[in-house]
Scaffold this motif. Structure first.
Motif, short mmCIF file in Angstrom:
data_model
loop_
_atom_site.label_atom_id
_atom_site.label_comp_id
_atom_site.label_asym_id
_atom_site.label_seq_id
_atom_site.Cartn_x
_atom_site.Cartn_y
_atom_site.Cartn_z
N PHE B 155 7.56 -13.68 -40.39
CA PHE B 155 8.27 -14.58 -39.47
C PHE B 155 8.57 -15.92 -40.14
O PHE B 155 9.67 -16.47 -40.03
N MET B 156 7.58 -16.45 -40.84
CA MET B 156 7.73 -17.77 -41.46
C MET B 156 8.83 -17.75 -42.52
O MET B 156 9.63 -18.68 -42.62
N ARG B 157 8.87 -16.68 -43.31
CA ARG B 157 9.91 -16.60 -44.34
C ARG B 157 11.28 -16.33 -43.73
O ARG B 157 12.28 -16.90 -44.14
N GLU B 158 11.30 -15.48 -42.72
CA GLU B 158 12.56 -15.09 -42.10
C GLU B 158 13.26 -16.27 -41.41
O GLU B 158 14.46 -16.42 -41.50
N TYR B 159 12.47 -17.13 -40.73
CA TYR B 159 13.08 -18.17 -39.90
C TYR B 159 12.74 -19.58 -40.36
O TYR B 159 13.04 -20.54 -39.65
N GLY B 160 12.13 -19.72 -41.51
CA GLY B 160 11.86 -21.06 -42.04
C GLY B 160 10.89 -21.86 -41.19
O GLY B 160 10.94 -23.09 -41.17
N VAL B 161 10.01 -21.17 -40.47
CA VAL B 161 8.98 -21.87 -39.70
C VAL B 161 7.79 -22.10 -40.64
O VAL B 161 7.46 -21.23 -41.46
N THR B 162 7.17 -23.26 -40.54
CA THR B 162 6.13 -23.62 -41.51
C THR B 162 4.78 -23.83 -40.82
O THR B 162 4.70 -23.92 -39.60
N ARG B 163 3.75 -23.95 -41.64
CA ARG B 163 2.43 -24.27 -41.09
C ARG B 163 2.44 -25.64 -40.43
O ARG B 163 1.67 -25.90 -39.51
N GLU B 164 3.30 -26.55 -40.92
CA GLU B 164 3.41 -27.87 -40.29
C GLU B 164 3.84 -27.70 -38.83
O GLU B 164 3.35 -28.41 -37.95
N ASP B 165 4.75 -26.76 -38.59
CA ASP B 165 5.22 -26.53 -37.22
C ASP B 165 4.08 -25.98 -36.35
O ASP B 165 3.87 -26.43 -35.22
N PHE B 166 3.36 -25.02 -36.91
CA PHE B 166 2.23 -24.46 -36.17
C PHE B 166 1.18 -25.53 -35.90
O PHE B 166 0.56 -25.57 -34.84
N ALA B 167 1.00 -26.42 -36.87
CA ALA B 167 0.03 -27.50 -36.71
C ALA B 167 0.37 -28.33 -35.48
O ALA B 167 -0.50 -28.67 -34.68
N LYS B 168 1.67 -28.61 -35.32
CA LYS B 168 2.06 -29.45 -34.20
C LYS B 168 1.70 -28.77 -32.86
O LYS B 168 1.20 -29.43 -31.94
N LEU B 169 1.94 -27.47 -32.77
CA LEU B 169 1.62 -26.73 -31.54
C LEU B 169 0.11 -26.75 -31.28
O LEU B 169 -0.35 -27.02 -30.17
N CYS B 170 -0.67 -26.48 -32.32
CA CYS B 170 -2.13 -26.38 -32.16
C CYS B 170 -2.74 -27.74 -31.85
O CYS B 170 -3.65 -27.84 -31.02
N VAL B 171 -2.25 -28.78 -32.51
CA VAL B 171 -2.78 -30.12 -32.26
C VAL B 171 -2.45 -30.56 -30.84
O VAL B 171 -3.29 -31.13 -30.14
N ALA B 172 -1.23 -30.25 -30.36
CA ALA B 172 -0.85 -30.62 -29.00
C ALA B 172 -1.74 -29.89 -27.98
O ALA B 172 -2.21 -30.48 -27.01
N GLN B 173 -1.98 -28.61 -28.22
CA GLN B 173 -2.82 -27.86 -27.28
C GLN B 173 -4.25 -28.42 -27.27
O GLN B 173 -4.88 -28.48 -26.22
N ARG B 174 -4.75 -28.85 -28.44
CA ARG B 174 -6.09 -29.43 -28.48
C ARG B 174 -6.11 -30.75 -27.69
O ARG B 174 -7.05 -31.03 -26.95
N THR B 175 -5.05 -31.53 -27.85
CA THR B 175 -4.95 -32.79 -27.09
C THR B 175 -5.01 -32.47 -25.60
O THR B 175 -5.72 -33.13 -24.84
N ASN B 176 -4.28 -31.43 -25.18
CA ASN B 176 -4.30 -31.04 -23.77
C ASN B 176 -5.71 -30.61 -23.34
O ASN B 176 -6.16 -30.91 -22.24
N ALA B 177 -6.39 -29.89 -24.23
CA ALA B 177 -7.72 -29.37 -23.89
C ALA B 177 -8.74 -30.50 -23.66
O ALA B 177 -9.70 -30.32 -22.93
N LEU B 178 -8.53 -31.63 -24.30
CA LEU B 178 -9.54 -32.70 -24.23
C LEU B 178 -9.72 -33.21 -22.80
O LEU B 178 -10.79 -33.71 -22.46
N SER B 179 -8.68 -33.05 -21.95
CA SER B 179 -8.86 -33.50 -20.56
C SER B 179 -9.42 -32.39 -19.67
O SER B 179 -9.69 -32.60 -18.50
N ASN B 180 -9.55 -31.18 -20.24
CA ASN B 180 -10.06 -30.03 -19.46
C ASN B 180 -11.55 -29.87 -19.71
O ASN B 180 -11.96 -29.44 -20.79
N PRO B 181 -12.37 -30.20 -18.72
CA PRO B 181 -13.83 -30.16 -18.96
C PRO B 181 -14.34 -28.75 -19.25
O PRO B 181 -15.42 -28.58 -19.80
N LEU B 182 -13.57 -27.71 -18.90
CA LEU B 182 -14.03 -26.34 -19.12
C LEU B 182 -13.63 -25.79 -20.50
O LEU B 182 -14.04 -24.69 -20.88
N ALA B 183 -12.81 -26.52 -21.25
CA ALA B 183 -12.37 -26.03 -22.56
C ALA B 183 -13.56 -25.96 -23.51
O ALA B 183 -14.41 -26.85 -23.52
#
Lengths: 412, 391
Positions: B155-183
């Protein structure tokens, strides 16, 4: 490029031996059928009777038209579409063999498959697929370089699927016969470190003795498969140092059942070849099994050489064929046991051997050199069953096609 | 093809999450009971009050929904067992909604529960499916990590998606999790930490992987009248899609079943991706989140990298994504991981989130993806939820 294997160092007796785990072994019946063909060195896939399309993974019905499926030899080319290097596994076998490389292969035959990758192949490469058996005796698609690369057989992932003689220490049970001597020499030529060469009767000289015992790497040992104590003594002495056992004993005599059969000959054959095989297995199987994942010279295989006529019987060799039948049956059972410990059990099938006991059988006959070549090939390829010559191949092909007809033909 | 009929007369309510734990000495039955107890606390309903029961689990063996019904003292007149893991939430929703709409049941408890005992993950994988047992796990036994590594590599080679892009998604989800006491994940994740994580199966690295855990999720599907009687806030089901084993000829998975049915979803929902206040996507790996963003109509695959760069996926951002932290940061409790998207989407539009609230949220897109039977996820589904009545 593959790093050449370096001679394994002497084992440190204080270091714990690596337990012989096998890769995950649960399989469907269809996958087991694929294994049976893999063991013969074939590259097969299921093909639909109706729409003729090939399919993979193993199924029970065609996914394109729901027709019935049958195993067929297929073109073995492929292209690697994606690859990964696994660096973490919770499986007891693989976690000790990381990193492990796999890929997604587009098979020339049609289907896509997840495959093991040889170290010299990667994404985008054209490869030659081999259908191997894994340590548990299950089918494994392995992507090999299309053309021979330096030290190709030394690839550490490939060596998990083979029992290559290189740097291994091998027991050949009977050095008194031409077959035993040819096998011993071929194994040394294929890179074996040592061949322990059995001699059932050290007080009696045998043809070729001076020559073979002078060969570098040959170590004569006292071993008689009719004598449980001699096996126990040798297993006690060598058990932890033998990586492959090749059983070359044979006792062929002519005769029928109701006519011309000799009970003493039958009993001698059964004692040496059948009871002897079980004695040998009981002496060496536990030690082999305990060392099946012990580094570059891990214990790897037990090879047994028997007549193809064990499958069918043979007019004029009734007792010897019955002995071979019992031998093949024991080997099949032993194979099931050893699959759980990662040791390959190999059958080398021969036609009538070109020796003093087959003088009145017309050619072609199986030579000692052919048997030796088959032993080495089966070990290098990790095959389970191999025919040493054309007669064995012919009988096996007919037997696979129509066993009952072949039995009649061979006993006419 | 026949068009989907509207889900009139269906109300979604009472999302519950039982707090996850990394390892549990309890069984899936215990966790399912815990989820029902949580539903009972929120609604006042008891075993006799549920006439419909929909169940999803990997670790309840040998029991199915049948064993669960007797184990937990239910006597439903409608029940279903959903074996599709990550797609089970959307599928439970669809099935329960039609049962309620047609009067086959009035109050359906949809429950996903899984335990995670020591070594149960390995055992689940070992016997997961016939194809994976025959043709996937013997190949290095990397588990889903290895399968998705092959998908991500392509997928990454086919569509030029990079680990930097995945990093942004994962970091944002972690930011969201910080307000969730059950995470389960409590610490912030930085871009550098993501990039420097240890490789698991190239190109998958540690923070691309979910944490298997034990837990349960549940919600109720009922009629608007019954919800009113119980005093529960409700959401409407605007539209749904579901598809299995789509694009079987694609050599390596680059799209899921959504791509085949997405126009139907938006046509039936009467809105567009831009109308969504949030997306709750199945996130076993960020590559699958990216695949969904494209297949669900937010952008083309070649434009994914730019789309990810240009959007903010935190709760306060331009496109809030997996606002409880998703499985990547909250934990993956087996099949309950496929219910999280439904419960979290419901909570946000019913204004009862575990963590921070998306301001003025009324519409949620939820998406499920399940079951790597061999070399790809087979089951997909999506649904658009809309706020109905807040009580």
């Amino acid at each position: 490029m593959t790093d050449p294997l370096t001679p394994p160092r002497r084992k440190d007796p204080l270091v714990t031996t690596h337990l012989g785990h096998v890769s995950p072994a649960l399989r469907s019946r269809a996958a087991t059928a694929m294994a049976a063909r893999a063991g013969q060195g074939r590259f097969v896939l299921q093909v639909c009777d109706d729409c003729a399309q090939a399919t993979y993974p193993p199924r029970d019905r065609c996914p394109f038209c729901w027709g019935a499926l049958h195993w067929q030899d297929q073109p073995n080319g492929a292209v690697i579409a994606a690859q990964t290097t696994i660096r973490s596994s919770i499986d007891l076998f693989f976690k000790d063999h990381l990193p492990w490389r796999i890929g997604t292969a587009r098979l020339d035959a049609g289907p896509m498959a997840t495959v093991h990758l040889h170290g010299d192949v990667g994404r985008g490469d054209r490869v030659r697929m081999e259908l191997k058996l894994d340590r548990a005796g299950n089918p494994a698609l392995f992507a090999m370089p299309e053309k021979e690369t330096p030290h190709m057989a030394d690839d550490p992932q490939l060596r998990v699927f083979t029992a290559d003689p290189k740097y291994r220490r091998i027991l050949v049970t009977d050095g008194r016969s031409a077959t035993g001597q040819a096998v011993a020499e071929a194994l040394l030529k294929a890179g074996a470190k040592t061949v322990f060469l059995g001699n059932a009767d050290p007080l009696m000289r045998y043809p070729g003795q001076d020559r073979i015992e002078a060969v570098d790497g040959i170590e004569p040992v006292r071993l008689s498969l009719t004598d449980t104590r001699s096996i126990e003594a040798l297993a006690g002495q060598l058990g932890g140092r033998v990586d492959i056992v090749v059983n070359t004993v044979g006792f062929t005599r002519q005769g029928g059942v109701g006519f011309g059969g000799n009970l003493n000959n039958l009993q001698s054959g059964l004692d040496l070849e059948v009871t002897g095989l079980m004695r040998l297995a009981q002496g060496f199987a536990p030690a082999l099994s305990a060392r099946s994942d012990d580094g570059d010279n891990a214990a790897a295989a037990l090879v047994d050489i028997a007549s193809i006529h064990g499958l069918t019987g043979r007019a004029g060799f009734a007792g010897s064929s019955a002995t071979a039948a019992a031998r093949l049956s024991l080997i099949a059972s032993l194979r099931g046991e050893m699959a759980q410990t990662g040791i390959r059990v190999i059958s080398v099938l021969t036609g009538p051997v070109d020796d003093g006991w087959h003088q009145n059988v017309p050619p072609p006959k199986t030579t000692a050199a052919q048997i030796a070549r088959a032993v080495v090939t089966a070990l290098q390829q990790g095959q389970e069953t191999i025919c040493a010559d054309e007669v064995a191949k012919d009988v096996l092909a007919r037997w696979q096609d129509d066993p009952i007809l072949t039995i009649r033909e061979e006993n006419k | 093809m026949a068009r989907q009929k509207p889900y009139d007369g269906v109300a979604l309510c009472a999302p519950v999450t039982t707090p996850y734990v990394r390892f549990s000495d309890q069984t899936a039955h215990w966790w399912a009971g815990a989820a029902l107890a949580a539903l009972a606390r929120q609604t006042g309903l008891g075993p006799a009050d549920f006439d419909g029961f929909c169940f999803a689990s990997f670790s309840a063996g040998p029991d199915t929904v049948v064993g669960m019904v007797q184990h937990l003292g239910l006597s439903p007149r409608w029940m279903d067992h959903i074996p599709t893991g990550g797609a089970s939430g959307v599928m439970a929703l669809r099935r329960a909604a039609r049962a309620v709409q047609m009067g086959d049941a009035e109050v359906v408890a949809c429950v996903a529960a899984d335990t995670n005992q020591i070594d149960s993950f390995r055992q689940t994988l070992q016997g997961f499916s016939r194809f994976s047992q025959d043709a996937t796990y013997p190949y290095g036994f990397g588990g889903p990590n290895a399968t998705f590594a092959l998908i991500a590599d392509n997928f990454m080679r086919e569509y030029g998606v990079t680990r930097e892009d995945f990093a942004k998604l994962c970091v944002a989800q972690r930011t969201n999790a910080l307000s969730n006491p059950l995470a389960l994940m409590k610490k912030p994740l930085t871009h550098e930490q993501y990039m420097q994580a240890r490789p698991i199966a190239d190109p998958i690295h540690l923070f691309d992987c979910v944490m298997p855990c034990a837990g349960a999720e549940a919600f109720i599907v009922t009629t608007p009248e019954k919800a009113q009687e119980l005093g529960l806030s409700t959401a409407r089901l605007a539209a749904t899609i579901e598809r299995h084993n789509a694009f079987a000829d694609d050599p390596v998975q680059t799209r899921g079943g959504w791509a085949r049915d997405i126009d139907d979803l938006w046509a039936a929902a009467g809105c567009t991706p831009q109308d969504m206040d949030m997306v709750q996507l199945y996130d076993d790996y960020p590559v699958i989140v990216a695949m969904q963003l494209a297949d669900l109509g937010f952008c083309d695959k070649p434009a994914l990298s730019r789309f990810i760069t240009e959007n903010d996926f935190t709760i306060a951002g331009s496109l809030p994504l997996n606002t409880n932290g998703g499985q990547l940061s909250a934990g993956q409790a087996g099949a309950a991981g496929g219910f999280q998207n439904v419960t979290e989407g419901l909570r946000q539009i019913l204004r009862c989130p575990l963590g921070d609230q998306i301001p003025d949220a009324t519409r949620a897109l939820i998406s499920g993806f399940g079951l790597v039977n061999y070399d790809r996820g087979v089951c997909t589904g999506a649904a658009v939820l809309e706020q109905d009545v807040l009580r």
